[in-house]
Design a protein around this motif. Structure first.
Motif, mmCIF file in Angstrom:
data_model
loop_
_atom_site.group_PDB
_atom_site.id
_atom_site.type_symbol
_atom_site.label_atom_id
_atom_site.label_comp_id
_atom_site.label_asym_id
_atom_site.label_seq_id
_atom_site.Cartn_x
_atom_site.Cartn_y
_atom_site.Cartn_z
ATOM 1 N N GLY B 202 0.801 -1.230 0.000
ATOM 2 C CA GLY B 202 0.000 0.000 0.000
ATOM 3 C C GLY B 202 0.824 1.267 0.000
ATOM 4 O O GLY B 202 0.403 2.266 0.548
ATOM 5 N N PRO B 208 -5.052 2.120 -3.877
ATOM 6 C CA PRO B 208 -6.310 2.021 -3.130
ATOM 7 C C PRO B 208 -7.331 3.053 -3.607
ATOM 8 O O PRO B 208 -8.536 2.815 -3.553
ATOM 9 N N LEU B 245 -10.073 -4.547 3.278
ATOM 10 C CA LEU B 245 -8.816 -3.999 2.762
ATOM 11 C C LEU B 245 -7.728 -3.912 3.819
ATOM 12 O O LEU B 245 -6.585 -4.276 3.582
ATOM 13 N N VAL B 246 -8.092 -3.413 4.989
ATOM 14 C CA VAL B 246 -7.100 -3.211 6.044
ATOM 15 C C VAL B 246 -6.694 -4.536 6.680
ATOM 16 O O VAL B 246 -5.524 -4.784 6.953
#
Lengths: 115, 418
Positions: B202, B208, B245-246
């Motif tokens: 990321g 993202p 996502l996290v």
């Protein structure tokens, strides 16, 4: 980015009387435009502070305080959670809102790094 | 002031280009006219102030230029009937600001359908959509896809030319054509999402941001065409996937598998939105499409408070439905995993073994990874270790390779201990 919009509507935050149908219709039209633009993640209105509580923390001690609260200017009457690409975009949308009073606070939500 | 104008541009540009494309008939000219209006705003607004209805101002300015252009074209070519007709249409709407407002929804849909036209390659559709609907600059798109800026600008120029040469009309298709065209639109949106989602590292903010952009486009589309169940299906799928996502990246950037994820880190808001979108798709009736089915599978995971509470028999049933609609070896492999969870590793292994000879999965690392997992559960550690080794040698993702090698080592240790 996500931003939280807090509607501080002053006296109106505390008013027990609901908004006029015209005002409601205008608000709904604006909200619909936001939804159609993919901006709104969440929206809600809050009851007046006379129906709310506060919990104060002091070390191990917890104190519950009953509403209503006096600092009318700071009381939140409603909120939005928006997905926007910049704070400026949020400001541009907010300026189009059909309100004639109050202060609206725009705060960016912290999201995890790497996300 | 500049930042305010940029923000207004981001809000208005897609609607602006869409409204203009309806009048002039092609995206390239529409985009140029919209850019001209932006330049005019940048010149005038800093001294005269931002007009109260900035969007209407931009549209008015651009439309004036559009009419000038059409008139010039018309004098150049009297015989061109189609342009003549569009002039009439354009002139009808010249005084009808309200009509323009009402048509905005259809205009946007028309623009989406045009940018995602099947006559264009997937890459071209993605780039053009991000450019005209997402308002992303060529530089931003290039950065997101890790390719040179010139590649993207050429792709966009060529895409516009292809649309013009193929005489693709600005329209919202109906009937049987609508279904095919819509599936092309959904494919583009989900491709954009996946481009952002599959980047586990990321470091670059824009990847993202691609997920966010795809979600935004999906949410807009869901309001523009609320009666299309598969739009809600793809939105539901994206919302639920984005909720993880996290959680799917560990503290040192390593991938965390779905069943190992800390569910407290899942984004409840996105899950709730995803489940709601899925409900909308289901309420519209009829059999669920491929996106809605995948969303329903994702929803099974989202609803389970812990991994052990997952409704695996339902997931098996949903994979059965996916396999009927769109059969593929990858779907079969996923179904085998679900069967293994629902009815025991031996049942799963039987299905996976049937896939080992499948040519299209020959170098697909998840086949040995899944097989290794099932073998380990059956206590066949040594064979499992071999499979994890093989999977590790097949993946190109460094983080994933480390994970697989670790699992191979665990199996080896277990083998000696046992």
């Amino acid at each position: 980015m996500r931003v939280l919009i807090m509607a501080k509507e002053g006296e109106k935050s505390e008013a027990a009387t609901p908004p006029t149908p015209e005002a409601m219709a205008e608000y709904q039209k604006f909200n619909e435009e936001l939804v159609k633009a993919g901006v709104v993640l969440e929206a809600g209105r809050l009851y007046p502070s006379s129906q709310s509580k506060r919990v104060q923390f002091n070390g191990k001690k917890r104190t519950v305080i009953d509403g209503p609260f006096t600092e009318t200017k700071e009381l939140v009457a409603g909120y939005w959670l928006w997905q926007v690409r910049s704070i400026d975009e949020a400001l541009e949308w907010l300026k189009r809102a059909p309100y004639d009073g109050g202060t609206f606070e725009v705060r960016e939500v912290i999201e995890f790094e790497g996300m | 002031m500049h930042r305010a104008i940029e923000a207004i541009w981001r809000i208005e540009s897609a609607r602006l280009i869409a409204g203009l494309a309806r009048v002039v008939g092609d995206i390239g000219t529409a985009e140029e006219l919209a850019q001209d209006a932006l330049v005019a705003a940048l010149e005038q607004w800093p001294t005269e102030g931002v007009p109260e209805r900035a969007g209407a101002w931009l549209m008015g300015t651009a439309k004036h230029r559009a009419f000038d252009l059409i008139r010039r074209r018309k004098t150049l070519d009297h015989k061109h009937e189609e342009i003549g007709r569009s002039v009439e249409r354009a002139q009808e709407s010249v005084d009808l600001d309200a009509a323009i407002d009402e048509e905005v929804g259809d205009d946007l849909l028309g623009l989406i359908f045009m940018a995602c036209h099947p006559v264009l390659s997937k890459d071209a559709r993605v780039a053009l959509t991000l450019r005209v609907l997402g308002g992303l600059t060529t530089e931003e798109i290039a950065r997101a896809f890790l390719v040179p800026v010139s590649t993207i600008s050429q792709r966009i120029v060529r895409a516009k030319r292809t649309l013009a040469e193929a005489h693709v009309r600005f329209e919202v298709p109906g009937g049987a054509e609508r279904i095919a065209r819509l599936s092309s639109v959904l494919e583009v949106i989900y491709l954009i999402f996946n481009e952002g989602y599959s980047a586990t590292a990321g470091h670059d903010w824009i990847r993202p941001a691609l997920c966010e952009e795809a979600l935004r486009l999906g949410r807009i589309l869901a309001e523009l065409a609320p009666a299309e169940p598969e739009i809600h299906g793809v939105v539901a799928l994206m919302e639920i996937q984005a909720s993880r996502l996290v959680a799917r990246v560990g503290p040192s950037g390593e991938p965390v598998l779905l069943l190992d994820q800390d569910r407290a880190r899942w984004d409840r808001l996105l899950i709730r939105r995803g489940l709601k979108a899925l409900e909308r798709a289901e309420r519209l009736g009829g059999a669920l499409g491929p996106y809605a089915l995948q969303a329903a599978i994702a929803a099974c995971h989202a609803r389970a408070t812990t991994a052990s509470e997952t409704d695996w028999p339902r997931i098996v049933a949903l994979y059965d439905a996916v396999a009927q609609l769109a059969p593929s070896p990858i779907v079969e492999l996923n179904r085998a995993v679900a069967v293994g969870m629902a009815f025991g590793p031996a049942a799963g292994l039987e299905l996976v073994d049937a896939l080992v000879a499948e040519p299209s999965l020959k170098s697909y690392h998840l086949l040995p990874a899944v097989r290794g997992d099932l073998l380990r559960k059956l206590g066949r550690s040594e064979e499992a270790g071999d499979e994890f080794e093989r999977a590790a040698s097949l993946t190109e993702n460094v983080r994933e390779r480390e994970l697989l090698e670790r699992r191979a080592a665990e199996c080896a240790a277990q083998g000696t201990a046992g």
